[in-house]
Design a protein around this motif. Structure first.
Motif, PDB file in Angstrom:
ATOM      1  N   TYR A 168      41.237  10.146  61.547  1.00 15.92           N
ATOM      2  CA  TYR A 168      40.943  11.812  62.032  1.00 15.92           C
ATOM      3  C   TYR A 168      41.509  12.641  60.809  1.00 15.92           C
ATOM      4  O   TYR A 168      42.875  12.452  60.812  1.00 15.92           O
ATOM      5  N   VAL A 169      40.835  13.323  60.555  1.00 11.61           N
ATOM      6  CA  VAL A 169      41.177  14.346  59.475  1.00 11.61           C
ATOM      7  C   VAL A 169      40.920  16.010  60.248  1.00 11.61           C
ATOM      8  O   VAL A 169      39.692  15.947  60.522  1.00 11.61           O
ATOM      9  N   TRP A 170      41.819  16.808  60.096  1.00 15.43           N
ATOM     10  CA  TRP A 170      41.479  18.290  60.523  1.00 15.43           C
ATOM     11  C   TRP A 170      42.339  19.235  59.823  1.00 15.43           C
ATOM     12  O   TRP A 170      43.055  19.004  59.017  1.00 15.43           O
ATOM     13  N   GLY A 171      42.086  20.459  60.403  1.00 15.70           N
ATOM     14  CA  GLY A 171      43.301  21.602  60.155  1.00 15.70           C
ATOM     15  C   GLY A 171      42.931  21.917  58.395  1.00 15.70           C
ATOM     16  O   GLY A 171      41.972  21.808  57.835  1.00 15.70           O
ATOM     17  N   ASP A 172      44.113  21.697  57.992  1.00 23.27           N
ATOM     18  CA  ASP A 172      44.269  21.829  56.488  1.00 23.27           C
ATOM     19  C   ASP A 172      43.731  20.785  55.512  1.00 23.27           C
ATOM     20  O   ASP A 172      43.618  20.852  54.589  1.00 23.27           O
ATOM     21  N   LYS A 173      43.320  19.816  56.125  1.00 20.41           N
ATOM     22  CA  LYS A 173      42.867  18.333  55.858  1.00 20.41           C
ATOM     23  C   LYS A 173      43.696  17.664  54.609  1.00 20.41           C
ATOM     24  O   LYS A 173      43.372  17.070  53.732  1.00 20.41           O
ATOM     25  N   GLN A 174      45.200  17.696  54.930  1.00 14.73           N
ATOM     26  CA  GLN A 174      45.967  17.193  53.889  1.00 14.73           C
ATOM     27  C   GLN A 174      46.477  15.723  54.350  1.00 14.73           C
ATOM     28  O   GLN A 174      46.992  15.052  53.891  1.00 14.73           O
ATOM     29  N   LEU A 175      46.194  15.633  55.783  1.00 17.33           N
ATOM     30  CA  LEU A 175      46.628  14.362  56.455  1.00 17.33           C
ATOM     31  C   LEU A 175      45.644  13.629  57.177  1.00 17.33           C
ATOM     32  O   LEU A 175      44.687  14.339  58.019  1.00 17.33           O
ATOM     33  N   ALA A 176      45.726  12.214  56.926  1.00 17.34           N
ATOM     34  CA  ALA A 176      44.519  11.472  58.039  1.00 17.34           C
ATOM     35  C   ALA A 176      45.299  10.519  58.843  1.00 17.34           C
ATOM     36  O   ALA A 176      46.340   9.935  58.512  1.00 17.34           O
ATOM     37  N   PHE A 177      45.289  10.917  60.204  1.00 13.94           N
ATOM     38  CA  PHE A 177      45.668  10.141  61.365  1.00 13.94           C
ATOM     39  C   PHE A 177      44.887   8.817  61.567  1.00 13.94           C
ATOM     40  O   PHE A 177      43.693   8.987  61.557  1.00 13.94           O
ATOM     41  N   HIS A 178      45.510   7.724  61.608  1.00 15.62           N
ATOM     42  CA  HIS A 178      45.037   6.435  61.808  1.00 15.62           C
ATOM     43  C   HIS A 178      45.248   5.800  62.954  1.00 15.62           C
ATOM     44  O   HIS A 178      46.398   5.802  63.405  1.00 15.62           O
TER      45      HIS A 178
END
Length: 131
Positions: A69-79
């Motif tokens: 799941y990637v959102w907002g500033d698209k710097q993190l991907a939550f798994h």
């Protein structure tokens, strides 16, 4: 004030796994703090993060075992595990976040968070620790 993990007896590696065991992690050096963040995603996920370098964290899972799941500033991907739904970690995928990762310490052995020391972080507004 939170304790410094250098003085604590924390079993290494710090290990954790999702509910069904499909996704697991090993952290070879303890995080400086266990971090509970109040931003919208962390509140929704109910996570307590242990931050570190991708050099010190190993994720064990088949290639398609997680939903990213990637959102907002698209710097993190939550798994999250595709089988049981537990959120296991996030990885930095852009910008300053590259090379960084955090694991969900709620999935580690009981007592791990307390041994590391829990800090509250205001990710909703000030981007500062609250203690």
């Amino acid at each position: 004030m939170p304790q410094d993990t250098a003085s604590l007896d924390i079993s290494l590696p710090v290990k954790g796994a999702c509910h069904c065991g499909t996704v697991s992690y090993e952290m070879t050096s303890p995080p400086k703090h266990a971090v509970k963040c109040n931003c919208s995603i962390c509140r929704s996920l109910g996570t307590v993060w242990g931050h570190g370098s991708t050099k010190n964290i190993k994720i064990t899972a088949k290639p398609d075992a997680t939903i990213k799941y990637v959102w907002g500033d698209k710097q993190l991907a939550f798994h999250s595990c595709k089988t049981c739904g537990a959120t296991t970690h996030w990885e930095g995928i852009a910008g300053d976040a590259i090379g960084r990762m955090a694991v969900n310490l709620c999935l580690a052995d009981p007592g791990t968070i307390e041994a590391i020391g829990l800090r509250s972080f205001d990710g909703a507004e000030t981007w500062k620790f609250l203690d």
